[in-house]
Write an enzyme that holds these catalytic residues in place. Structure first.
Site, PDB file in Angstrom:
ATOM      1  N   LYS A 275       0.865  -1.124   0.087  1.00  0.00           N
ATOM      2  CA  LYS A 275      -0.102   0.139  -0.081  1.00  0.00           C
ATOM      3  C   LYS A 275       0.831   1.359  -0.039  1.00  0.00           C
ATOM      4  CE  LYS A 275      -3.782  -2.037   2.734  1.00  0.00           C
ATOM      5  NZ  LYS A 275      -4.940  -1.805   1.934  1.00  0.00           N
ATOM      6  N   ARG A 349     -10.425 -11.401   1.524  1.00  0.00           N
ATOM      7  CA  ARG A 349     -11.243 -12.478   0.938  1.00  0.00           C
ATOM      8  C   ARG A 349     -10.544 -14.111   0.937  1.00  0.00           C
ATOM      9  NH1 ARG A 349     -11.324  -9.195  -4.203  1.00  0.00           N
ATOM     10  NH2 ARG A 349     -11.084  -7.618  -2.678  1.00  0.00           N
TER      11      ARG A 349
END
Length: 499
Positions: A275, A349
């Site tokens: 990130k 996920r």
């Protein structure tokens, strides 16, 4: 668990001292007991209201030095708007509003739990008390010096009610739910060097004191189960991953449980797909779903909910390292389905995939709901007012929408469908972990749906509501504890409303 203000109940006839809190509607009328406590000073208060342009609008506050001759120092009058049917969430808000006007101090505070039409019901008074506790929450345990304006309300607050015993009875379960929210907030607010997977699992194990069975799966146990999707996320961290399974049996023996699953990425750098540095510190809150599940299990067990409940959380750190998962890797999930890793920052996920499959196949729940700070895309779509709701079952979705309206923890249903599902098909594996730029929150939910089999299921994307959301009457904290009250109400509506 962080301390918060102490709230108690006294008879409505109790003589007030210190600070008195009263309620009025747009007519500026006070309740009979309130007027008596003020020595018939209602006319003086109305003149002060006119001078301050206070009109009793919902949530407005008139803050006065008490009239001469009355044994109180300060008077707060909170507007409730037009007379009529007020909801539980309104009284929660009023409690937060009044707590926000109280400074740290030693003066006793008495709240007249009375509307112009008469005394508040026990449920209304208990919601008021819960709102006070939620607003008074502070997470300041790491501050060695505190500014006066940052200090928590330190005085005890007494609610003057028509029936003390009934108010205490109504407040008991709400107090436990409030404790669950506070626990969830504490977990989200903790720094990541303190709350890593092993420590998180340790804190969840404290639920055993409430009669919750807690099982902690370590890395060898998860390898044996074939949880390759979850383990792949954590393989770059020095902190070993954990899955925590919590079981509370408050329903009938043999009844199907309901299940709640939480994403617990204790810190998310993005991994190899790292990130940007800006605001990366906020990724300590990427375990907001797991925090909610632990807070919810605390609430349900403490208030002795009449349901059998499973809570399961997958706990990992997503770190860049020579051993970290790479874009292009293919992992095998517990379900046997293979997943191509396109972006290591789409890790939540992967964690949920194995935990969802584990819960669905091992416990065969009546329904299961997962919570995750899953996608930035849901914030683009819904902002920070609603969580995104995805479901394969309309009845479950409607129940969640109803619970959201009742509690003020709102959800908004989003679409699922084969047109979106095909976007996660992979050339090299059964699926890939991202579906491209568009519809990111939807393709993430489609990914999860591939791991729930035929179980009625809902996914709550809480990226916009679990942390850093705008402050409100009942939450001034960075970590909001979102979802605890919502799902507690769902369990109540499904299992206890008619009992």
């Amino acid at each position: 668990m962080s301390d918060t203000v102490k709230v108690g109940f006294v008879p409505l006839s109790t003589a007030p001292r210190g600070i008195l809190v009263a309620f009025c509607d747009e007519s500026l009328r006070l309740g009979a007991a309130t007027d008596k406590a003020l020595g018939g000073a209602a006319e003086l208060i109305q003149r002060a209201a006119a001078a301050a342009r206070f009109k009793g609008k919902d949530g407005a506050v008139l803050d006065l030095l008490a009239p001469q001759g009355i044994k109180i120092q300060r008077l707060l009058v909170i507007g409730t708007g037009k007379s009529g049917d007020h909801k539980e969430k309104d009284f929660l808000k009023y409690g937060g509003t009044l707590a926000g006007k109280l400074n740290a101090g030693t003066e006793p505070v008495m709240v007249m739990a009375e509307l112009p039409s008469g005394p508040m019901t026990p449920d209304q008074a208990s919601s008021l008390a819960a709102g006070i506790r939620l607003r008074a929450y502070r997470f300041d345990r790491y501050k060695t010096k505190k500014k006066d304006e940052e200090a928590a309300v330190s005085a005890a607050i007494s609610l003057a009610v028509a029936d003390v015993a009934a108010a205490k009875k109504a407040f008991a379960p709400r107090s436990h739910v409030t404790d669950g929210v506070i626990l969830a907030r504490d977990l989200v607010n903790e720094p990541p060097n303190v709350l890593y997977p092993e420590e998180f699992a340790k804190r969840a194990s404290a639920l055993r004191k409430l009669g919750v069975t807690v099982e902690i799966l370590d890395v060898p146990a998860m390898k044996k189960l074939g949880m390759g999707a979850l383990l792949g996320v954590g393989q770059g961290s020095a902190r070993p991953s954990r899955t925590v399974v919590m079981r509370y049996n408050g329903g009938k023996k043999g009844d199907q449980p309901v299940a709640f699953i939480g994403k617990g990425v204790c810190f998310d750098t993005g991994g190899i797909s790292i990130k940007p540095a800006g605001s990366m510190e906020d990724m300590k809150g990427d375990m907001g779903g797991a925090a909610c599940v632990v807070g919810l299990m605390h609430a349900l067990a403490a208030r002795k909910a009449k349901a059998n409940v499973i809570g399961a959380i997958g706990l990992v750190e997503n770190m860049p390292d020579g051993n970290a998962q790479r874009p292009g890797d293919i992992v095998t999930s517990m379900s046997g389905q293979t997943i191509e890793i396109i972006n290591t920052d789409a890790e939540g996920r992967l964690v949920l995939a194995d935990v969802l499959w584990y819960v669905a196949t091992k416990f065969k729940p009546k329904f299961m709901i997962d919570l995750a700070t899953l996608t930035g895309a849901i914030m683009v779509a819904l902002g920070t007012e609603h969580a995104g709701l995805f479901a394969n079952n309309d009845d479950l979705a409607e129940k969640l929408l109803k619970a959201g309206q009742e509690t003020g923890e709102k959800v908004w249903r989003m679409p699922l469908g084969p047109e979106y599902d095909k976007l996660i098909d992979s050339q090299f594996a059964d699926m890939k972990n991202t579906g491209g730029r568009h519809g990111g929150s939807i393709t993430a939910a489609q990914f999860l749906q591939r791991f729930v089999s035929d179980t009625p299921w809902a996914h709550l994307d809480i990226a916009g509501t679990a942390m850093g959301a705008p402050k409100s009457e009942v939450n001034q904290s960075w970590g909001s504890g979102y979802g605890v009250r919502l799902l507690d109400r769902l369990v109540w509506d499904c299992y206890e409303a008619r009992s």
